[in-house]
Each structure stands twice: as C-alpha cells, then as structure tokens.
Design a protein around this motif. Structure first.
Motif, PDB file in Angstrom:
ATOM      1  N   ILE A 111       0.841  -1.200   0.000  1.00  0.00           N
ATOM      2  CA  ILE A 111       0.000   0.000   0.000  1.00  0.00           C
ATOM      3  C   ILE A 111       0.875   1.250   0.000  1.00  0.00           C
ATOM      4  CG2 ILE A 111      -1.570   1.380   1.418  1.00  0.00           C
ATOM      5  CD1 ILE A 111      -2.928  -1.218   2.269  1.00  0.00           C
ATOM      6  N   ALA A 112       1.876   1.266   0.863  1.00  0.00           N
ATOM      7  CA  ALA A 112       2.761   2.427   0.952  1.00  0.00           C
ATOM      8  C   ALA A 112       3.488   2.687  -0.360  1.00  0.00           C
ATOM      9  CB  ALA A 112       3.763   2.232   2.084  1.00  0.00           C
ATOM     10  N   ALA A 113       3.787   1.618  -1.083  1.00  0.00           N
ATOM     11  CA  ALA A 113       4.498   1.751  -2.359  1.00  0.00           C
ATOM     12  C   ALA A 113       3.559   2.066  -3.524  1.00  0.00           C
ATOM     13  CB  ALA A 113       5.264   0.465  -2.655  1.00  0.00           C
ATOM     14  N   GLY A 114       2.256   2.137  -3.248  1.00  0.00           N
ATOM     15  CA  GLY A 114       1.295   2.419  -4.301  1.00  0.00           C
ATOM     16  C   GLY A 114       0.976   1.218  -5.170  1.00  0.00           C
ATOM     17  N   GLU A 115       1.380   0.027  -4.731  1.00  0.00           N
ATOM     18  CA  GLU A 115       1.202  -1.182  -5.532  1.00  0.00           C
ATOM     19  C   GLU A 115      -0.092  -1.922  -5.213  1.00  0.00           C
ATOM     20  OE1 GLU A 115       4.691  -3.280  -4.475  1.00  0.00           O
ATOM     21  OE2 GLU A 115       6.065  -1.952  -5.557  1.00  0.00           O
ATOM     22  N   ALA A 116      -0.702  -1.649  -4.074  1.00  0.00           N
ATOM     23  CA  ALA A 116      -1.946  -2.311  -3.669  1.00  0.00           C
ATOM     24  C   ALA A 116      -3.042  -1.266  -3.464  1.00  0.00           C
ATOM     25  CB  ALA A 116      -1.734  -3.111  -2.386  1.00  0.00           C
ATOM     26  N   LYS A 117      -4.240  -1.598  -3.909  1.00  0.00           N
ATOM     27  CA  LYS A 117      -5.406  -0.745  -3.706  1.00  0.00           C
ATOM     28  C   LYS A 117      -6.489  -1.580  -3.039  1.00  0.00           C
ATOM     29  CE  LYS A 117      -4.436   2.042  -7.840  1.00  0.00           C
ATOM     30  NZ  LYS A 117      -4.937   2.500  -9.155  1.00  0.00           N
ATOM     31  N   VAL A 118      -7.104  -1.025  -2.015  1.00  0.00           N
ATOM     32  CA  VAL A 118      -8.104  -1.766  -1.239  1.00  0.00           C
ATOM     33  C   VAL A 118      -9.472  -1.128  -1.425  1.00  0.00           C
ATOM     34  CG1 VAL A 118      -8.733  -2.643   1.028  1.00  0.00           C
ATOM     35  CG2 VAL A 118      -6.309  -2.294   0.463  1.00  0.00           C
ATOM     36  N   ALA A 119     -10.429  -1.906  -1.916  1.00  0.00           N
ATOM     37  CA  ALA A 119     -11.810  -1.445  -2.058  1.00  0.00           C
ATOM     38  C   ALA A 119     -12.558  -1.711  -0.759  1.00  0.00           C
ATOM     39  CB  ALA A 119     -12.488  -2.153  -3.220  1.00  0.00           C
ATOM     40  N   LEU A 120     -13.580  -0.913  -0.500  1.00  0.00           N
ATOM     41  CA  LEU A 120     -14.337  -0.991   0.751  1.00  0.00           C
ATOM     42  C   LEU A 120     -15.788  -1.337   0.462  1.00  0.00           C
ATOM     43  CD1 LEU A 120     -12.965   2.358   2.240  1.00  0.00           C
ATOM     44  CD2 LEU A 120     -11.993   0.056   2.533  1.00  0.00           C
ATOM     45  N   GLN A 121     -16.263  -2.418   1.072  1.00  0.00           N
ATOM     46  CA  GLN A 121     -17.642  -2.867   0.846  1.00  0.00           C
ATOM     47  C   GLN A 121     -18.371  -2.950   2.169  1.00  0.00           C
ATOM     48  OE1 GLN A 121     -18.444  -6.054  -2.047  1.00  0.00           O
ATOM     49  NE2 GLN A 121     -19.557  -7.149  -0.445  1.00  0.00           N
ATOM     50  N   HIS A 122     -19.527  -2.278   2.254  1.00  0.00           N
ATOM     51  CA  HIS A 122     -20.321  -2.261   3.487  1.00  0.00           C
ATOM     52  C   HIS A 122     -21.797  -2.254   3.120  1.00  0.00           C
ATOM     53  CE1 HIS A 122     -21.970  -0.911   7.333  1.00  0.00           C
ATOM     54  NE2 HIS A 122     -20.801  -1.183   7.883  1.00  0.00           N
ATOM     55  N   PRO A 123     -22.638  -2.942   3.894  1.00  0.00           N
ATOM     56  CA  PRO A 123     -24.074  -3.011   3.562  1.00  0.00           C
ATOM     57  C   PRO A 123     -24.767  -1.658   3.503  1.00  0.00           C
ATOM     58  CG  PRO A 123     -23.498  -4.690   5.173  1.00  0.00           C
ATOM     59  CD  PRO A 123     -22.290  -3.813   5.032  1.00  0.00           C
ATOM     60  N   VAL A 124     -24.199  -0.628   4.138  1.00  0.00           N
ATOM     61  CA  VAL A 124     -24.835   0.690   4.123  1.00  0.00           C
ATOM     62  C   VAL A 124     -24.781   1.314   2.733  1.00  0.00           C
ATOM     63  CG1 VAL A 124     -22.831   2.141   4.685  1.00  0.00           C
ATOM     64  CG2 VAL A 124     -25.108   2.770   5.539  1.00  0.00           C
ATOM     65  N   ASN A 125     -23.877   0.832   1.886  1.00  0.00           N
ATOM     66  CA  ASN A 125     -23.756   1.314   0.510  1.00  0.00           C
ATOM     67  C   ASN A 125     -24.166   0.221  -0.473  1.00  0.00           C
ATOM     68  OD1 ASN A 125     -22.579   3.799   1.319  1.00  0.00           O
ATOM     69  ND2 ASN A 125     -20.569   2.837   1.441  1.00  0.00           N
ATOM     70  N   PRO A 126     -24.962   0.541  -1.490  1.00  0.00           N
ATOM     71  CA  PRO A 126     -25.340  -0.461  -2.499  1.00  0.00           C
ATOM     72  C   PRO A 126     -24.322  -0.558  -3.622  1.00  0.00           C
ATOM     73  CG  PRO A 126     -26.527   1.560  -2.900  1.00  0.00           C
ATOM     74  CD  PRO A 126     -25.711   1.808  -1.646  1.00  0.00           C
ATOM     75  N   TRP A 127     -23.090  -0.140  -3.381  1.00  0.00           N
ATOM     76  CA  TRP A 127     -22.039  -0.130  -4.395  1.00  0.00           C
ATOM     77  C   TRP A 127     -20.685  -0.256  -3.707  1.00  0.00           C
ATOM     78  CZ3 TRP A 127     -19.349   3.668  -2.313  1.00  0.00           C
ATOM     79  CH2 TRP A 127     -20.029   4.736  -1.712  1.00  0.00           C
ATOM     80  N   VAL A 128     -19.668  -0.516  -4.516  1.00  0.00           N
ATOM     81  CA  VAL A 128     -18.287  -0.555  -4.030  1.00  0.00           C
ATOM     82  C   VAL A 128     -17.451   0.315  -4.963  1.00  0.00           C
ATOM     83  CG1 VAL A 128     -16.327  -2.007  -3.398  1.00  0.00           C
ATOM     84  CG2 VAL A 128     -18.653  -2.929  -3.278  1.00  0.00           C
ATOM     85  N   ALA A 129     -16.799   1.308  -4.415  1.00  0.00           N
ATOM     86  CA  ALA A 129     -16.012   2.227  -5.241  1.00  0.00           C
ATOM     87  C   ALA A 129     -14.699   1.590  -5.677  1.00  0.00           C
ATOM     88  CB  ALA A 129     -15.733   3.518  -4.478  1.00  0.00           C
ATOM     89  N   ASP A 130     -14.373   1.728  -6.962  1.00  0.00           N
ATOM     90  CA  ASP A 130     -13.087   1.309  -7.539  1.00  0.00           C
ATOM     91  C   ASP A 130     -12.764  -0.164  -7.297  1.00  0.00           C
ATOM     92  OD1 ASP A 130     -11.431   3.697  -8.783  1.00  0.00           O
ATOM     93  OD2 ASP A 130     -12.548   4.505  -7.089  1.00  0.00           O
ATOM     94  N   LEU A 131     -13.788  -0.998  -7.280  1.00  0.00           N
ATOM     95  CA  LEU A 131     -13.569  -2.428  -7.110  1.00  0.00           C
ATOM     96  C   LEU A 131     -12.826  -3.026  -8.295  1.00  0.00           C
ATOM     97  CD1 LEU A 131     -14.052  -5.025  -5.485  1.00  0.00           C
ATOM     98  CD2 LEU A 131     -16.295  -5.207  -6.584  1.00  0.00           C
ATOM     99  N   GLY A 132     -13.054  -2.483  -9.490  1.00  0.00           N
ATOM    100  CA  GLY A 132     -12.460  -3.045 -10.691  1.00  0.00           C
ATOM    101  C   GLY A 132     -10.942  -3.008 -10.694  1.00  0.00           C
ATOM    102  N   ALA A 133     -10.349  -2.028  -9.995  1.00  0.00           N
ATOM    103  CA  ALA A 133      -8.891  -1.894  -9.973  1.00  0.00           C
ATOM    104  C   ALA A 133      -8.285  -2.309  -8.641  1.00  0.00           C
ATOM    105  CB  ALA A 133      -8.502  -0.446 -10.276  1.00  0.00           C
ATOM    106  N   ALA A 134      -9.109  -2.852  -7.749  1.00  0.00           N
ATOM    107  CA  ALA A 134      -8.634  -3.186  -6.404  1.00  0.00           C
ATOM    108  C   ALA A 134      -7.901  -4.526  -6.381  1.00  0.00           C
ATOM    109  CB  ALA A 134      -9.809  -3.238  -5.436  1.00  0.00           C
ATOM    110  N   SER A 135      -6.858  -4.586  -5.570  1.00  0.00           N
ATOM    111  CA  SER A 135      -6.140  -5.839  -5.346  1.00  0.00           C
ATOM    112  C   SER A 135      -6.681  -6.578  -4.128  1.00  0.00           C
ATOM    113  CB  SER A 135      -4.649  -5.562  -5.142  1.00  0.00           C
ATOM    114  OG  SER A 135      -4.441  -4.720  -4.015  1.00  0.00           O
TER     115      SER A 135
END
Length: 337
Positions: A111-135
C-alpha cells in the motif's frame, strides 16, 4: 480540547495542497471525464511519489506513520482538488484498519508503495467504489470485518459523479481483521473531511466569480444578497471543521462515543457542502448549471459523498438514539466530558 494545527501538520497540508493545485487541475478533471477509465496512471504515480498512500502506514513498512487527525486534514485537500483516484479509501481508511488488525506487513508495504489498492464494501452502501482496480477488499459479514484478495471481476454501475467508479457488491469473504463498525466510522469520517474540502473549493470558485462578474457597474460580490449567502455557507464550513477533528480524536482514542461524534461530523460536513453547492450555483447565476463551468465536478462529488457511508437520516438516527437513549448525556455538565 486543543484543535490548533501543529506546524508539521500545516506544512504537510500546505505541501499537499500546493502539489495537487499544480497537477490536479480542472483541465485534468475534464480529461478524465472524457476518458473511458476515468483514471490516470500518471496521477496515481504522482500521489505515490508524494507519499500519500503510506500516510498512515507504519514507518517499518515504508510509510509515514501519521495519525487519523493528520488523515482528515489530507482528506480535506483531496476533496478540495477533486481527486478521483481511490487514494482516500486505500490510504486513509483501509490502511489504519489493516494496521490495527496486525499481521499484514506485506500488504501494508505494498500500500505504501502504491502497488496495492483496497476497495471498501459495506451493507450501508449499495455499491463498491473502484472495485475493478482493487487488489484487495475489506468487506462485512455478520459483525466482522473481512480482508481478502480480489481478482478484478466487477460489474460497473452508474454514478451521479462521472469521476467515481462504482461497482456492484460481491459476496463477502476472507479473514476476519476487525469489527464491522470500525469500517463504517472510519469511512464516514474521511467522507466528511472530503466534503469540507469540496465545500472550501466551491467557496473559492464562487468568491472568485463574485469578484470578477460585474453587474450595474460593480462586482456582484459587493451586493448584500450575494455576500450574505456566501457568509452563511462559510459559517457552516468553519463550524464543521472542529467537529471532524473531534471525531478523529474520539476514533483514535477508541472512545465509546466515537460513533456519535462521527455521525455529527458527517451531518455537519454534508450540510455545509450542500449549502455551499446551492450558494455557488446561485452566485454563478444561470452559468452555474452548465458543464462549461468547472463547479459541477465538485457539486457532483458533494452530492455523492453526502449519501455515502450513511445518509442524513442514517446519521441523524444514530445521534437521536444516543441522546434520547441516554448513552450520550447532554447539557452544561457534560460539555467537556
């Protein structure tokens, strides 16, 4: 409680602001809006070179080891610049939760090196931001926070903000690394901080327009009908800032009342951004509604984040439950408890 920004925090914040003002301009936003991916490898590389992905990653894993209070200051700058990349989700929300879980040193270094991206999924949201590029994905199952790797498969959805990349949720899975509430509270806090930065950006745009647009032989900013609306919005913005900082401190300390402070922050920030967007539109007149005016990028982001991680009704209900239920005593005797 002392909310004076330290010299180091001011220097960091100003450095990030200056950098983003130079490289993340409205022209860049328009170029992203015209692209298929709505993302830029060059922008992400620049954010990485600034050290932003590692802000809250410990120094042992190549990060800066900063605090959640530092994070909300930087989140405001991301909002001010209209940054579309998922830097806030990965660096300011996921990273501290993964640090708290322990045992994920390799991922934190990535993460610190910019090599990993983490998407966040929670029932309060009906979507997940940037899931397509998440590791990786942080998701919720039952009362647990789960961490798992992601293979990139995702169903793209539409958003009111064209620069947000939203995807349909996937089945939660992985290793338990914490409780569900921690994700919601951290994400709502960072959303609130971004909303204040967005509001500040719209204030700047509206003020500049009011100074330069003349009517009846003088700038429209000299008219009380304009000045008073702008002043009202400024008060809302400034009143929201310490509320956000208070919530950051409460989360850092693990206070039992932290969720209520987070909800207060989200409400205050969303109200400020909403009021500022309306005022900015009115200040720009009929031009405020057009695509040709840069303002619309920040307005759409404000509208989107206002409903993300719990809308107005959700957070108001949390505050009502705490106050009416007695979990958060109010009154002069409890003001500084």
């Amino acid at each position: 409680m002392d909310f004076i920004i330290t010299e180091d925090q001011a220097t960091l914040t100003q450095g990030v602001r200056d950098y983003l003002a130079g490289v993340h301009t409205p022209e860049v936003l328009r170029a992203l809006d015209a692209s298929d991916s709505r993302r830029s490898a060059d922008v992400w590389q620049g954010l990485t070179e600034m050290g932003l992905p590692g802000l809250l990653v410990p120094e042992a894993q190549g990060g800066l080891g900063l605090s959640l209070l530092d994070a909300v200051l930087i989140a405001a700058e991301l909002g001010r610049a209209g940054v579309a990349e998922p830097i806030a989700d990965t660096a300011l929300i996921a990273a501290p939760l993964i640090v708290k879980a322990g045992g994920q040193e390799t991922l934190l270094a990535a993460i610190a090196a910019g090599e990993a991206k983490v998407a966040l999924q929670h029932p309060v949201n009906p979507w997940v931001a940037d899931l397509g590029a998440a590791s990786h994905i942080l998701s919720i199952k039952g009362g647990a926070l789960l961490l798992t790797e992601h293979n990139g498969d995702a169903e793209l959805l539409d958003s009111v903000d064209p620069l947000r990349r939203l995807y349909a949720p996937v089945a939660p899975s992985g290793t338990a690394v914490g409780s569900a509430d921690t994700l919601l509270d951290h994400a709502a806090l960072i959303a609130a901080a971004q909303l204040v930065g967005i509001a500040d950006a719209m204030l700047g745009q509206a003020t500049d327009y009011a100074k330069n647009r003349s009517q009846f032989g003088q700038p429209i900013g000299s008219f009380q009908a304009v000045k008073h609306h702008l002043a009202t919005a400024v008060v809302k913005i400034e009143f929201a800032k310490p509320v956000i900082q208070r919530a950051a401190v409460a989360l850092t300390e693990g206070s039992a009342s932290a969720p209520v402070h987070v909800s207060h922050a989200k409400l205050a920030a969303a109200d400020a951004a909403w009021a500022m967007s309306e005022t900015a539109i009115q200040t720009h007149g009929a031009m405020g509604y057009t695509y040709e005016v840069d303002l619309h990028f920040w307005m759409k982001r404000a509208w989107a984040l206002a409903s993300a991680w719990g809308d107005h009704a959700f957070h108001l209900a949390r505050i009502d439950a705490a106050v009416v239920g007695g979990a958060l005593p109010i009154g002069p005797g409890h003001s500084f408890a």
